[in-house]
Enzyme design. Sequence first.
Site, short mmCIF file in Angstrom:
data_model
loop_
_atom_site.label_atom_id
_atom_site.label_comp_id
_atom_site.label_asym_id
_atom_site.label_seq_id
_atom_site.Cartn_x
_atom_site.Cartn_y
_atom_site.Cartn_z
N GLU A 24 -6.37 9.85 3.34
CA GLU A 24 -4.92 9.98 3.42
C GLU A 24 -4.43 11.42 3.46
O GLU A 24 -3.23 11.67 3.47
CB GLU A 24 -4.28 9.25 2.22
N ARG A 43 -8.01 0.08 -6.29
CA ARG A 43 -7.78 1.52 -6.24
C ARG A 43 -7.56 2.06 -7.64
O ARG A 43 -6.76 1.52 -8.41
CB ARG A 43 -6.57 1.83 -5.36
N ARG A 62 -3.58 -2.60 -6.60
CA ARG A 62 -3.05 -1.42 -7.27
C ARG A 62 -3.03 -1.61 -8.79
O ARG A 62 -2.46 -2.57 -9.29
CB ARG A 62 -1.64 -1.12 -6.77
N CYS A 81 -5.32 0.48 4.65
CA CYS A 81 -4.59 -0.31 3.65
C CYS A 81 -3.16 0.18 3.50
O CYS A 81 -2.42 -0.29 2.64
CB CYS A 81 -5.29 -0.27 2.30
N GLY A 122 -4.88 5.60 4.12
CA GLY A 122 -3.58 5.45 3.49
C GLY A 122 -2.54 6.07 4.39
O GLY A 122 -2.30 7.28 4.35
N SER A 123 -1.91 5.24 5.20
CA SER A 123 -1.04 5.79 6.25
C SER A 123 0.24 6.41 5.70
O SER A 123 0.85 7.26 6.34
CB SER A 123 -0.68 4.69 7.27
N ASN A 124 0.66 5.99 4.50
CA ASN A 124 1.90 6.54 3.94
C ASN A 124 1.73 8.04 3.65
O ASN A 124 2.53 8.87 4.10
CB ASN A 124 2.28 5.80 2.65
N ASP A 125 0.71 8.38 2.86
CA ASP A 125 0.50 9.79 2.54
C ASP A 125 0.02 10.58 3.75
O ASP A 125 0.36 11.76 3.91
CB ASP A 125 -0.51 9.93 1.40
N HIS A 166 7.30 -31.21 -21.02
CA HIS A 166 7.69 -32.38 -20.25
C HIS A 166 8.39 -32.01 -18.94
O HIS A 166 8.09 -32.55 -17.88
CB HIS A 166 8.61 -33.28 -21.09
#
Length: 796
Positions: free
Chosen positions: A687, A585, A517, A758, A708-711, A427
């Site tokens: 990456e 991924r 992910r 990404c 993968g710009s981070n790695d 409710h």
Amino acid sequence: MKFIKYFDEIGLKDINLVGGKNASLGEMIQNLGTDTLRIPFGFAITTAGYFHHIQSNNLDHTITQELAKLSASYTPSLLNEVGTHIRSAITQAPLPADLIAEITQAYITLCNYYHTSDLDIAIRSSATAEDLPTASFAGQQDTYLNVSGIDAIVPLCKAAMASLFTNRALSYRIEQGFENTNIGISIGIQKMVRSDKACSGVLFSIDTESGFKDALIINSSYGLGETLVQGLVTPDEFHVHKPTLRQGYKPIIKKQVGTKHTKLIYSTTHNQTTLQVPVEIHEQEIFSLTDAEILELARMGLIIEDYYCQARNYWSAMDIEWAKDGIDHQLYIVQARPETFHSQSINKDQLTRYHLDDSSAQPLVLTTGHSIGHKISSGTARLLSIEDADLFNEGDILVTPMTDPDWVPLMKKASAIITDNGGRTCHAAIVSRELGVPALVGTGNATKTLHEGQSITVDCSQGSLGYVYDGLVPFSKQVTTLTHLPQAPVDILINIANPDSAYEHSFLPVAGVGLARLEFIITNFIQVHPMAICHPEKIQDPQLKGKIDALASAYDSWQEFFISTLAQGVATIAAAFYPRRVVVRLTDFKSNEYRNLLGGSLFEPLEENPMLGFRGAIRYCNPAYAPAFALECAALKKVRTEMGLTNVTLMVPFVRTTLEAACTVESLKSHGLVRGEDGLKLLMMCEIPSNILLLEEFSQYFDGFSIGSNDLTQLTLGVDRDSALLSNFFDERDPAVLAFLLLALEKARKIGTSMSICGQAPSDFPEIGELLINNGIDALSLNPDSVIAFILRFQR
């Protein structure tokens, strides 16, 4: 007969005569037939019967006189006084003899129809203004279950008539602007389905939280359905994807076990018709419906929605009640009505988002629950009884074990609602949606954790799990008109991890998902190391084994639990954006992250530098992990082949060498995930510097790449991205990193393959995104909260 109509004699054209519920049942029985849908038969006491009772006992004057006391500024105590007087007058007056005679004859006919002399029936109210496309009176009038014999039916018919004037029905009609004296009520008499021996629930042909149209949402709990509506249980929840269901697939994209600790069954005593009893522990831990039954219900929901859309000549989501008979084991439809909030109220051209002003802040979480309404609200917690309603102020936050319809006047004044009990169809949830008030239901402990007068913030903006924070946490509301947005020069995609937020994010103006992910699903929904799933014999610790058994209790085996749960998480994201592309991924846990999962310490090495260690593609063909990768592949194959979500593209992370690339592609093939088969595309994360330098060689194995710009930043600059000491040196805007990004684009153009990104870079630094667009990138995948701002950069 003057006052009786059998269900096969009525339809939607008869709403003024038999009310919304009965008209809908008759419409389905006449036009969809018992071969398509199983609907228990019955009859309606028409509104003419109700008005006959009122006029025969000269109750018109009493009702009018009492209603005249109410105005728009009525108090709860006055409302209660007026409602009590009217209900008492209706129930104490004798039902006219000719009406009793017709009810008796109709009941005998219904008993003969089912070849019995004492049929158990349900008595349901059906008001003439309820269940309309623009107003829902669901739960406003009373229902009586397991009633048999005319001596029991007659007084309960009067009680059902009187429930037209319950406090909640009166207040609702005043709120909606209905004229109380013009509304009649019909009574439905319907054969009971023996769900007391099985289960029952509701089915929505829309996600009631986000307004996502392509999912059917089924709630199910043991016993008669009143425990679910009253919020006494948290039901099982199942989601089925409409488009692929229509194509013949079996797309059960979500299965969630509820508590289901109590149920309502038939009573064998003479002074009550139903009895609330506890549910056995082992039954609480398993699903109340089989997959075959979930799909059967979903197909029924599609049939009903399709019919009503055609009949009304516009799209109309449906709110359907169903029950399973524990004797014949068949599923039955017992009610169907239009879903009124998202079907009619939502502005499809506007995207409204609430968010905390400081996204990096971590406010103290006091409790969590099922979020209703994607909003945030702050205020003062009020833990009041219904008798103290006059002490509740406009904008206060209502905290209570559970609401019932008598709480509606307070709920209208509340800025948020929090309950201990209930699920998404209780409710409190239903009414809060109609009122546009955020609610947190099923917290389990709100009335014990929160205190009267405490300042709190209710956050329902982050998906299906909502939070109560300590204090007044600053937040903002953003409204975007989608048709006014400029067109970005390339495809804009989003990065997503949490399936629970997928429906909401699907309304963003994006071309799909550039990065989904798996790690989030495994960490939050599965919680177990996949190798522990593969080798249960190695789990010797009884406490650890007990935890895994509890997580997997609804499934036949640990492996089925892992595969199905992972598949459902992926499928929810894929279904939310279907038929747009969704790039999933493959797992990229580091060994230290894997060790945190249940059983992880038994299977993971201790590494000095996990960021550069046993991660990514190298795991998939390694004997120490290959059995776990097989589970992952089984889940992904289930998504594509069993559920039909072929919009899923797979992406392989952290591929150091072409040897790893070849091995991964071959492993995927051995598990039934063949590149090019059924449109399956394989992408590779770009990456590692070696990926860019040898892009042409890697392209022999993949259909495209995503940066993968981070790695890439980490490995280009030699900076550990997890190190707080080096955080000032980690910068995607460094000339060396930008040089690699531009080289990747140049090589991709040269060999004619696709290249997207990404990684985090364009979400944090939009200028990097613009640089990549100017140099020919095919798509950008951004964090959801960055999409609108980035697109607005192209406003002319």
